[in-house]
Design a protein around this motif. Structure first.
Motif, PDB file in Angstrom:
ATOM      1  N   GLN A 130       0.829  -1.207   0.000  1.00 51.31           N
ATOM      2  CA  GLN A 130       0.000   0.000   0.000  1.00 51.31           C
ATOM      3  C   GLN A 130       0.866   1.261   0.000  1.00 51.31           C
ATOM      4  N   ILE A 131       1.953   1.231   0.753  1.00 48.36           N
ATOM      5  CA  ILE A 131       2.866   2.377   0.777  1.00 48.36           C
ATOM      6  C   ILE A 131       3.499   2.575  -0.599  1.00 48.36           C
ATOM      7  N   GLY A 132       3.833   1.470  -1.268  1.00 47.80           N
ATOM      8  CA  GLY A 132       4.395   1.576  -2.611  1.00 47.80           C
ATOM      9  C   GLY A 132       3.435   2.236  -3.582  1.00 47.80           C
ATOM     10  N   ILE A 133       2.143   1.924  -3.449  1.00 38.33           N
ATOM     11  CA  ILE A 133       1.125   2.550  -4.304  1.00 38.33           C
ATOM     12  C   ILE A 133       1.057   4.049  -4.035  1.00 38.33           C
ATOM     13  N   LEU A 134       1.053   4.435  -2.762  1.00 38.71           N
ATOM     14  CA  LEU A 134       1.015   5.853  -2.409  1.00 38.71           C
ATOM     15  C   LEU A 134       2.250   6.590  -2.925  1.00 38.71           C
ATOM     16  N   LYS A 135       3.390   5.928  -2.868  1.00 39.38           N
ATOM     17  CA  LYS A 135       4.631   6.563  -3.311  1.00 39.38           C
ATOM     18  C   LYS A 135       4.579   6.919  -4.794  1.00 39.38           C
ATOM     19  N   ARG A 136       3.832   6.137  -5.560  1.00 36.61           N
ATOM     20  CA  ARG A 136       3.710   6.423  -6.998  1.00 36.61           C
ATOM     21  C   ARG A 136       2.697   7.535  -7.271  1.00 36.61           C
ATOM     22  N   ILE A 137       1.816   7.820  -6.315  1.00 30.03           N
ATOM     23  CA  ILE A 137       0.740   8.790  -6.526  1.00 30.03           C
ATOM     24  C   ILE A 137       1.063  10.160  -5.941  1.00 30.03           C
ATOM     25  N   ILE A 138       1.672  10.192  -4.741  1.00 29.34           N
ATOM     26  CA  ILE A 138       1.920  11.468  -4.056  1.00 29.34           C
ATOM     27  C   ILE A 138       3.114  12.174  -4.696  1.00 29.34           C
ATOM     28  N   PRO A 139       2.928  13.376  -5.235  1.00 34.79           N
ATOM     29  CA  PRO A 139       4.071  14.119  -5.793  1.00 34.79           C
ATOM     30  C   PRO A 139       4.991  14.597  -4.672  1.00 34.79           C
ATOM     31  N   PRO A 140       6.270  14.840  -4.983  1.00 36.89           N
ATOM     32  CA  PRO A 140       7.162  15.457  -3.992  1.00 36.89           C
ATOM     33  C   PRO A 140       6.592  16.792  -3.530  1.00 36.89           C
ATOM     34  N   LEU A 141       7.046  17.231  -2.368  1.00 38.11           N
ATOM     35  CA  LEU A 141       6.506  18.445  -1.747  1.00 38.11           C
ATOM     36  C   LEU A 141       6.601  19.661  -2.680  1.00 38.11           C
ATOM     37  N   ASP A 142       7.758  19.845  -3.328  1.00 44.42           N
ATOM     38  CA  ASP A 142       7.916  20.897  -4.332  1.00 44.42           C
ATOM     39  C   ASP A 142       9.158  20.584  -5.164  1.00 44.42           C
ATOM     40  N   ASP A 143       9.458  21.455  -6.113  1.00 49.65           N
ATOM     41  CA  ASP A 143      10.569  21.188  -7.031  1.00 49.65           C
ATOM     42  C   ASP A 143      11.915  21.133  -6.321  1.00 49.65           C
ATOM     43  N   GLU A 144      12.047  21.881  -5.229  1.00 48.78           N
ATOM     44  CA  GLU A 144      13.319  21.919  -4.514  1.00 48.78           C
ATOM     45  C   GLU A 144      13.366  20.914  -3.362  1.00 48.78           C
ATOM     46  N   ASN A 145      12.214  20.534  -2.873  1.00 56.04           N
ATOM     47  CA  ASN A 145      12.129  19.605  -1.747  1.00 56.04           C
ATOM     48  C   ASN A 145      11.492  18.309  -2.244  1.00 56.04           C
ATOM     49  N   GLU A 146      12.272  17.247  -2.326  1.00 55.50           N
ATOM     50  CA  GLU A 146      11.790  15.995  -2.899  1.00 55.50           C
ATOM     51  C   GLU A 146      11.088  15.109  -1.878  1.00 55.50           C
ATOM     52  N   SER A 147      10.819  15.637  -0.694  1.00 52.97           N
ATOM     53  CA  SER A 147      10.137  14.855   0.333  1.00 52.97           C
ATOM     54  C   SER A 147       8.749  14.446  -0.127  1.00 52.97           C
ATOM     55  N   ILE A 148       8.384  13.199   0.173  1.00 52.55           N
ATOM     56  CA  ILE A 148       7.037  12.710  -0.099  1.00 52.55           C
ATOM     57  C   ILE A 148       6.308  12.653   1.246  1.00 52.55           C
ATOM     58  N   VAL A 149       5.209  13.386   1.341  1.00 53.35           N
ATOM     59  CA  VAL A 149       4.538  13.561   2.632  1.00 53.35           C
ATOM     60  C   VAL A 149       3.275  12.710   2.719  1.00 53.35           C
ATOM     61  N   ALA A 150       3.176  11.976   3.815  1.00 54.78           N
ATOM     62  CA  ALA A 150       1.930  11.296   4.176  1.00 54.78           C
ATOM     63  C   ALA A 150       1.678  11.610   5.648  1.00 54.78           C
ATOM     64  N   THR A 151       0.436  11.964   5.952  1.00 57.85           N
ATOM     65  CA  THR A 151       0.094  12.392   7.311  1.00 57.85           C
ATOM     66  C   THR A 151      -0.896  11.413   7.929  1.00 57.85           C
ATOM     67  N   MET A 152      -0.499  10.820   9.040  1.00 58.12           N
ATOM     68  CA  MET A 152      -1.354   9.842   9.721  1.00 58.12           C
ATOM     69  C   MET A 152      -2.297  10.547  10.687  1.00 58.12           C
ATOM     70  N   ILE A 153      -3.585  10.217  10.606  1.00 53.17           N
ATOM     71  CA  ILE A 153      -4.580  10.724  11.562  1.00 53.17           C
ATOM     72  C   ILE A 153      -5.209   9.511  12.226  1.00 53.17           C
ATOM     73  N   TYR A 154      -4.803   9.247  13.444  1.00 55.10           N
ATOM     74  CA  TYR A 154      -5.323   8.090  14.148  1.00 55.10           C
ATOM     75  C   TYR A 154      -6.038   8.518  15.426  1.00 55.10           C
ATOM     76  N   ASP A 155      -6.730   7.557  16.025  1.00 58.57           N
ATOM     77  CA  ASP A 155      -7.453   7.828  17.262  1.00 58.57           C
ATOM     78  C   ASP A 155      -6.497   8.385  18.312  1.00 58.57           C
ATOM     79  N   GLY A 156      -7.042   9.197  19.221  1.00 55.41           N
ATOM     80  CA  GLY A 156      -6.213   9.804  20.245  1.00 55.41           C
ATOM     81  C   GLY A 156      -5.863   8.890  21.399  1.00 55.41           C
ATOM     82  N   ASP A 157      -6.355   7.630  21.393  1.00 53.97           N
ATOM     83  CA  ASP A 157      -6.076   6.720  22.505  1.00 53.97           C
ATOM     84  C   ASP A 157      -4.738   6.006  22.307  1.00 53.97           C
ATOM     85  N   ALA A 158      -4.404   5.114  23.243  1.00 51.03           N
ATOM     86  CA  ALA A 158      -3.110   4.428  23.212  1.00 51.03           C
ATOM     87  C   ALA A 158      -2.966   3.563  21.958  1.00 51.03           C
ATOM     88  N   ALA A 159      -4.051   2.906  21.538  1.00 47.67           N
ATOM     89  CA  ALA A 159      -3.984   2.062  20.350  1.00 47.67           C
ATOM     90  C   ALA A 159      -3.680   2.894  19.108  1.00 47.67           C
TER      91      ALA A 159
END
Length: 228
Positions: A130-159
């Motif tokens: 699944q991460i490999g699929i996302l890596k092919r879809i998400i463009p780098p942050l910008d032309d100078e910054n090649e970082s690929i960003v994914a942001t996790m939003i999970y429950d606020g509990d311990a799990a």
């Protein structure tokens, strides 16, 4: 008894629409009395289903699983499938960021409030595929910054915190610059989106997004509190 002898279309049977029917047991609908979530391919074609139990179980009865999902089939492999991706991919490319949450309802509620670049794994954990699929879809942050960003939003509990740690490490291994949003402890993305409008949700995400390593350091410091 084979499905053909029971009058069941073998193609439908292969796709997992029925519960197993070996040893002459009655055939039952895998998704009976459940709300249905169609699972689509990246091209937008239905390939599987998730079903959520809708009834309240009477006291004393055997509990049933909250979710029942299609098994892997010639059309569907949960390790390679992200829920909501066919709808989210356009927004993911435009935003250069993909939000990752845990469940079907999380994706739906966030998308309904206006956060469309959001997906969820079809299964209990994020996979390398699944991460490999996302890596092919998400463009780098910008032309100078090649970082690929994914942001996790999970429950606020311990799990939810543990899931963020596990999946953040996996994203790092694949060259991502992962980020984390920690929700209030009583909320998950579904309930949070239902309580707020788009402007409020966007403001919260902007104010509470942190780099994964900062999140991890804070989590470990909290866990080690009072331990010499």
């Amino acid at each position: 008894m084979k499905s053909k002898e029971l009058g069941i279309d073998q193609q439908i049977d292969i796709l997992g629409a029925f519960n197993p029917h070996d040893n002459g047991k009655p055939v039952t609908d895998r998704f009976a009395e459940r709300g249905i979530f169609p699972i689509l391919s990246i091209s937008g074609f239905p390939i599987a289903f998730g079903g959520r139990w809708l009834k309240k179980m009477p006291e004393g009865e055997k509990k049933v699983a909250k979710y029942q999902n299609s098994p892997n089939s010639p059309l569907y492999n949960k390790s390679y499938t992200l829920y909501g991706l066919s709808f989210a991919k356009k927004s993911i490319r435009e935003e250069r960021n993909c939000y990752i949450c845990e469940g079907y309802c999380d994706v739906i509620s966030m998308a309904q409030v206006g956060i469309e670049n959001i997906v969820a794994p079809c299964g209990t954990a994020l996979t390398n595929e699944q991460i490999g699929i996302l890596k092919r879809i998400i463009p780098p942050l910008d032309d100078e910054n090649e970082s690929i960003v994914a942001t996790m939003i999970y429950d606020g509990d311990a799990a939810g915190q543990s899931a963020a740690e596990k999946n953040g490490k996996l994203l790092l291994q694949h060259g991502f610059s992962p980020k984390v949003v920690v929700l209030p402890e009583e909320d998950d993305p579904d309930t949070f989106a239902q309580k707020h409008n788009l402007q409020e949700v966007k403001a919260f995400l902007e104010e509470n997004t942190q780099n994964f390593l900062d999140f991890l350091i804070a989590k470990k410091q909290k866990e080690a509190a009072g331990n010499p």
